[in-house]
Design a protein around this motif. Structure first.
Motif, PDB file in Angstrom:
ATOM      1  N   GLN A 171      -9.705  -4.240   4.560  1.00 54.46           N
ATOM      2  CA  GLN A 171      -9.484  -2.797   4.473  1.00 54.46           C
ATOM      3  C   GLN A 171      -8.031  -2.437   4.738  1.00 54.46           C
ATOM      4  OE1 GLN A 171     -11.649  -0.085   3.669  1.00 54.46           O
ATOM      5  NE2 GLN A 171     -12.660  -1.861   2.782  1.00 54.46           N
ATOM      6  N   LYS A 174      -5.949  -3.059   1.675  1.00 51.31           N
ATOM      7  CA  LYS A 174      -6.079  -1.993   0.676  1.00 51.31           C
ATOM      8  C   LYS A 174      -5.235  -0.782   1.066  1.00 51.31           C
ATOM      9  CE  LYS A 174     -10.697  -3.233  -0.889  1.00 51.31           C
ATOM     10  NZ  LYS A 174     -12.114  -2.856  -0.906  1.00 51.31           N
ATOM     11  N   TYR A 178      -1.803   0.346  -1.269  1.00 55.95           N
ATOM     12  CA  TYR A 178      -1.729   1.615  -1.966  1.00 55.95           C
ATOM     13  C   TYR A 178      -0.671   2.538  -1.377  1.00 55.95           C
ATOM     14  CZ  TYR A 178      -5.679  -0.136  -4.494  1.00 55.95           C
ATOM     15  OH  TYR A 178      -6.482  -0.914  -5.271  1.00 55.95           O
TER      16      TYR A 178
END
Length: 188
Positions: A171, A174, A178
């Motif tokens: 997580q 990610k 981004y």
């Protein structure tokens, strides 16, 4: 016999901590004399040092192998960001290691430098090919990686939320990606 002693010491360290396990416990659990333990390791500190050496070398080897598997800078960086070998050394023991074993702390810090020497060129590749924003300082990105990804999470918090370290790292990767990657068709 040396490997058996190291394995048993690692098990006891995970159970009791670095300062609370004893050479007597190692000997007793292995069914050997304490003299035999001291034949291979002259002190508890030497035994701990050897365990840390093994962990550091395993981490270095694993990091190199993961980097070699990737074909792009993103694959290589992604593998490194989510690399976790939970059986090596419980995160909860790092504080104890840092407080009471300064020589071993230095080895762990040198492992951080080893990781930096691999990760920073990957970030440079990403920035040079326009996939990482040019307005971001790579040294700061490294500090974020080091302090968030490579600094251990509190195992009690993870357990209370039913989250594994692997899930946490996935997580975080990610979220991290981004935040640094250029968005197609526009500026961030």
């Amino acid at each position: 016999m040396e490997e058996r002693i190291l394995d048993k010491a690692s098990e006891l360290i995970k159970r009791f901590g670095l300062r609370k396990f004893t050479m007597d416990e190692i000997a007793g659990e292995l069914g050997i004399s304490k003299k035999t333990v001291y034949k291979y390791f002259e002190s508890k500190n030497q035994l701990i040092s050897e365990i840390i050496n093994r962990i550091v070398e395993l981490e270095k080897r694993t990091f190199r192998e993961e980097v070699e598997k990737g074909s792009t800078w993103q694959e290589k960086l992604g593998a490194m960001l989510t690399l976790h070998t939970p059986d090596d050394f419980p995160f909860k023991l790092l504080d104890e290691l840092y407080r009471y074993f300064p020589a071993e702390k230095k080895k762990v810090q040198e492992l951080g430098e080893f990781r930096r020497e691999i990760i920073l060129p990957l970030l440079e590749q990403g920035q040079n090919c326009g996939e990482i924003r040019a307005d971001l300082n790579l040294a700061i990105i490294w500090l974020v990686i080091h302090n968030i990804f490579l600094t251990p999470a509190d195992p009690e918090i993870l357990e209370s939320q039913n989250i594994t370290v692997k899930q946490l790292l996935e997580q975080m990767k990610k979220l991290f990606y981004y935040g640094i990657l250029e968005k197609p068709g526009g500026k961030v």
